[in-house]
Motif scaffolding. Structure first.
Motif, short mmCIF file in Angstrom:
data_model
loop_
_atom_site.label_atom_id
_atom_site.label_comp_id
_atom_site.label_asym_id
_atom_site.label_seq_id
_atom_site.Cartn_x
_atom_site.Cartn_y
_atom_site.Cartn_z
N PHE A 176 0.83 -1.19 0.00
CA PHE A 176 0.00 0.00 0.00
C PHE A 176 0.87 1.25 0.00
O PHE A 176 0.64 2.19 -0.72
CB PHE A 176 -0.93 -0.02 1.21
CG PHE A 176 -1.81 1.19 1.30
CD1 PHE A 176 -2.83 1.40 0.39
CD2 PHE A 176 -1.61 2.14 2.29
CE1 PHE A 176 -3.64 2.52 0.46
CE2 PHE A 176 -2.41 3.26 2.38
CZ PHE A 176 -3.41 3.45 1.45
N ASP A 177 1.91 1.23 0.82
CA ASP A 177 2.86 2.34 0.91
C ASP A 177 4.24 1.75 0.68
O ASP A 177 4.77 1.03 1.52
CB ASP A 177 2.77 3.00 2.29
CG ASP A 177 3.76 4.12 2.49
OD1 ASP A 177 4.61 4.37 1.62
OD2 ASP A 177 3.68 4.78 3.54
N ARG A 178 4.84 2.03 -0.50
CA ARG A 178 6.14 1.42 -0.84
C ARG A 178 7.25 1.80 0.13
O ARG A 178 8.30 1.17 0.15
CB ARG A 178 6.53 1.77 -2.26
CG ARG A 178 5.69 1.01 -3.28
CD ARG A 178 6.12 1.24 -4.70
NE ARG A 178 7.43 0.74 -5.05
CZ ARG A 178 7.67 -0.50 -5.49
NH1 ARG A 178 6.69 -1.37 -5.57
NH2 ARG A 178 8.88 -0.85 -5.85
N LEU A 209 6.16 -6.69 5.76
CA LEU A 209 6.03 -8.14 5.69
C LEU A 209 7.32 -8.79 6.18
O LEU A 209 8.41 -8.39 5.78
CB LEU A 209 5.77 -8.59 4.25
CG LEU A 209 4.46 -8.14 3.63
CD1 LEU A 209 4.39 -8.59 2.19
CD2 LEU A 209 3.28 -8.68 4.42
N ASN A 210 7.17 -9.81 7.02
CA ASN A 210 8.38 -10.51 7.41
C ASN A 210 8.77 -11.50 6.32
O ASN A 210 8.02 -11.75 5.38
CB ASN A 210 8.25 -11.16 8.79
CG ASN A 210 7.29 -12.32 8.81
OD1 ASN A 210 7.03 -12.96 7.80
ND2 ASN A 210 6.76 -12.60 9.98
N LEU A 211 9.94 -12.07 6.44
CA LEU A 211 10.49 -12.92 5.40
C LEU A 211 9.63 -14.16 5.14
O LEU A 211 9.38 -14.52 3.99
CB LEU A 211 11.92 -13.33 5.77
CG LEU A 211 12.68 -14.14 4.74
CD1 LEU A 211 12.77 -13.39 3.41
CD2 LEU A 211 14.08 -14.45 5.26
#
Length: 101
Positions: free
Chosen positions: A68-70, A75-77
């Motif tokens: 949503f916002d670069r 996000l975790n791996l």
């Protein structure tokens, strides 16, 4: 033991780098059997020398998980791997289903 040795063992494979600088999302990318998925550390991503080497050799394909916002890397791996692995399997399965029908 190192990146170059890893590449030498799999010279025929494409390298799919998952990084924030990519333009295509995993759902838009056409994965192939044998593609090597490469993820960077959660804190700093894939080292620049690996990105450069893959780009120069033209073996590398750069994709990104849309956010949503670069500017936010939330996000975790493990979640990133799950998303990309699912898209890769779905893409390969779709291609093989289309080829056999």
């Amino acid at each position: 033991p190192d990146w170059d040795s890893f590449l030498a063992l799999r010279p025929e494979c494409r390298i799919v780098l998952v990084e924030t600088g990519g333009q295509k999302s995993p759902s838009e990318f056409s994965f192939q059997p044998g593609d090597l998925l490469v993820f960077g550390a959660e804190t700093f991503g894939i080292p620049q020398n690996i990105l450069d080497q893959c780009s120069e050799s033209q073996r590398g394909q750069l994709i990104t998980i849309p956010m949503f916002d670069r500017g936010v890397r939330s996000l975790n791996l493990a979640n990133s791997v799950s998303i990309v692995a699912h898209c890769a399997l779905a893409s390969i399965h779709s291609q093989s289903s289309t080829a056999t029908s």
